[in-house]
Design an enzyme around this catalytic site. Structure first.
Site, short mmCIF file in Angstrom:
data_model
loop_
_atom_site.label_atom_id
_atom_site.label_comp_id
_atom_site.label_asym_id
_atom_site.label_seq_id
_atom_site.Cartn_x
_atom_site.Cartn_y
_atom_site.Cartn_z
N SER A 180 0.79 -1.23 0.00
CA SER A 180 0.00 0.00 0.00
C SER A 180 0.82 1.27 0.00
O SER A 180 0.33 2.32 -0.44
CB SER A 180 -0.94 0.01 1.21
OG SER A 180 -0.20 -0.04 2.42
N HIS A 208 -5.33 -3.85 -2.46
CA HIS A 208 -5.06 -2.94 -3.57
C HIS A 208 -4.98 -3.64 -4.92
O HIS A 208 -4.70 -3.00 -5.93
CB HIS A 208 -3.77 -2.16 -3.29
CG HIS A 208 -3.86 -1.29 -2.07
ND1 HIS A 208 -4.38 -0.02 -2.11
CD2 HIS A 208 -3.54 -1.54 -0.78
CE1 HIS A 208 -4.35 0.50 -0.89
NE2 HIS A 208 -3.86 -0.41 -0.06
N LYS A 243 -11.91 -0.02 -2.09
CA LYS A 243 -10.90 0.59 -2.96
C LYS A 243 -11.38 0.51 -4.42
O LYS A 243 -12.15 1.34 -4.84
CB LYS A 243 -9.55 -0.07 -2.71
CG LYS A 243 -9.08 0.21 -1.26
CD LYS A 243 -7.79 -0.44 -0.92
CE LYS A 243 -7.32 -0.01 0.47
NZ LYS A 243 -8.20 -0.45 1.56
#
Length: 399
Positions: A180, A208, A243
């Site tokens: 990240s 992610h 996300k």
């Protein structure tokens, strides 16, 4: 000292070390422009990689989902597990190529709950030193022998696997798929091979990666799919829905036995009120959009390549990253704060990342790109970055 005196002293120490954090208040989710503390800024700090947080279909689905109830009313095991949750779990299992999935209220809860359910005293957990805080805290809380290796160091990982084999018990290896703060990808294929050799279980955090990357047959399944790894190679996959999916919550995907086991033993799942039905509905809609509009991932890839090419031409201190996370390593906390403040004055919001989030001496600007950014906006950011770095060069603020 009194509590108040202790709090004041510790906060003052943070300020003096340029590590004090302050909240920024946005009027709405960035798209990618946002009103921040009353001023419109172009944001390069959002994890909304595919631009789905403001997608009209996702918002409409959430509104419709709210008709099922403002909240789930209880934990999943009491009476808070709704049909919409079951549908979301089935869809996640499908798009990740796993037998089953389980939704959690957050990625932090998913990681801590899963680690603490799988290993404990008499076992081992092996972690990359740059793992996300939730994986680090899970390793601390579970009671297993905690063994760490240098970032993506396969030799170091193997040495820890050998130590774990000598310790006895079960061994879980937990890593991020996409890191990240650095944006780089773990060498998952090689890690999976080592885990097979030493009979260890590999857990990958796809916070992610999910939705932003994958393979031709599993385009949403993150870095695990991009590395060509299946459920046998990576038996524990965690992903977040806040996300690339632009929403909230998280999941763990794997075998049916794994999911059944977590329902029994993952305490943050067992003892937390279920995900609001509106959130589950929004996540389902987001996954449908991701599948139906692969051009969003292609736009993101193009923006990443464009940014790196132009940043390279400007000789900006860019770290190696093929993901949407593009860090500029500046080193000094004071310099990072000065450059971030100048960028904000010029109309850009970029994350200033300092210890303890990253190791001492590696403070950085964390630039995140989305499919909604235009090349003109990226060019404008690069021009502002170049000007700001020149204004606050080494002679002004030592690195």
């Amino acid at each position: 000292m009194t509590l108040a005196e202790t709090l004041r002293a510790r906060l003052q120490e943070r300020r003096e070390r340029n590590l004090y954090r302050q909240l920024k208040t946005l009027a709405a989710a960035p798209s990618p422009r946002a009103v921040v503390d009353g001023r419109e800024l172009l944001t390069f700090s959002s994890n909304d990689y595919l631009g789905l947080a403001t997608h009209p279909e996702v918002i409409a689905a959430q509104r419709e989902g709210a008709s099922l109830g403002a909240g789930a009313t209880a934990s999943h095991l009491v009476n808070g597990h709704l049909e919409i949750h079951a549908r979301l779990q089935e869809k996640i299992a499908e798009v990740t190529g796993r037998e089953a999935a389980l939704v959690f209220s957050s990625g932090y809860m998913a990681n801590i709950g899963t680690i603490c359910a799988l290993v404990g005293r008499g076992d081992n957990i092996i972690s990359d030193r740059l793992n996300h805080a939730s994986l680090i805290d899970g390793a601390r809380l579970c009671g297993a022998a905690s063994l760490r290796f240098a970032h993506s160091d396969l030799g170091g990982m193997e040495r820890q696997l050998q130590r774990a084999a000598q310790n006895g018990g079960n061994t879980l290896v937990a890593v991020d798929g996409v890191y990240s703060m650095d944006g780089d990808l773990a060498p998952l294929a090689e890690m999976a091979g080592l885990c097979r050799r030493y009979n260890a279980w590999l857990m990958v955090d796809e916070a992610h990666g999910f939705g932003a990357m994958g393979s031709s047959d599993l385009p949403l399944a993150g870095s695990v799919a991009a590395a060509g790894l299946d459920q046998d190679a990576v038996p524990v996959m965690m992903g977040t829905l806040g996300k690339a999916a632009g929403n909230a919550g998280a999941f763990v995907a794997g075998s049916r036995e794994l999911i059944d086991y977590l329902v029994q033993f993952a305490r943050p799942y067992v003892y937390t009120t279920g995900m609001p039905p509106a959130v589950a509905a929004g996540c389902l809609a987001a996954i449908d959009v991701m599948l139906r509009e692969p051009e969003r991932r292609e736009l993101l890839k193009c923006n990443i390549a464009f940014f790196r090419t132009r940043a390279g031409a400007l000789k900006l201190p860019l770290m190696e990253s093929a993901s949407a996370i593009q860090p500029l390593l500046l080193g000094c906390e004071k310099k990072v704060m000065a450059v971030a403040a100048e960028l904000q004055r010029l109309g850009f919001l970029v994350g200033a990342i300092r210890p303890p989030t990253v190791p001492a001496g590696t403070a950085r600007l964390r630039i995140t790109l989305t499919a909604n950014h235009t090349q003109a906006q990226i060019e404008a950011l690069l021009a502002a970055l170049d000007a700001s770095l020149r204004a606050f060069g080494a002679s002004a603020v030592p690195v």
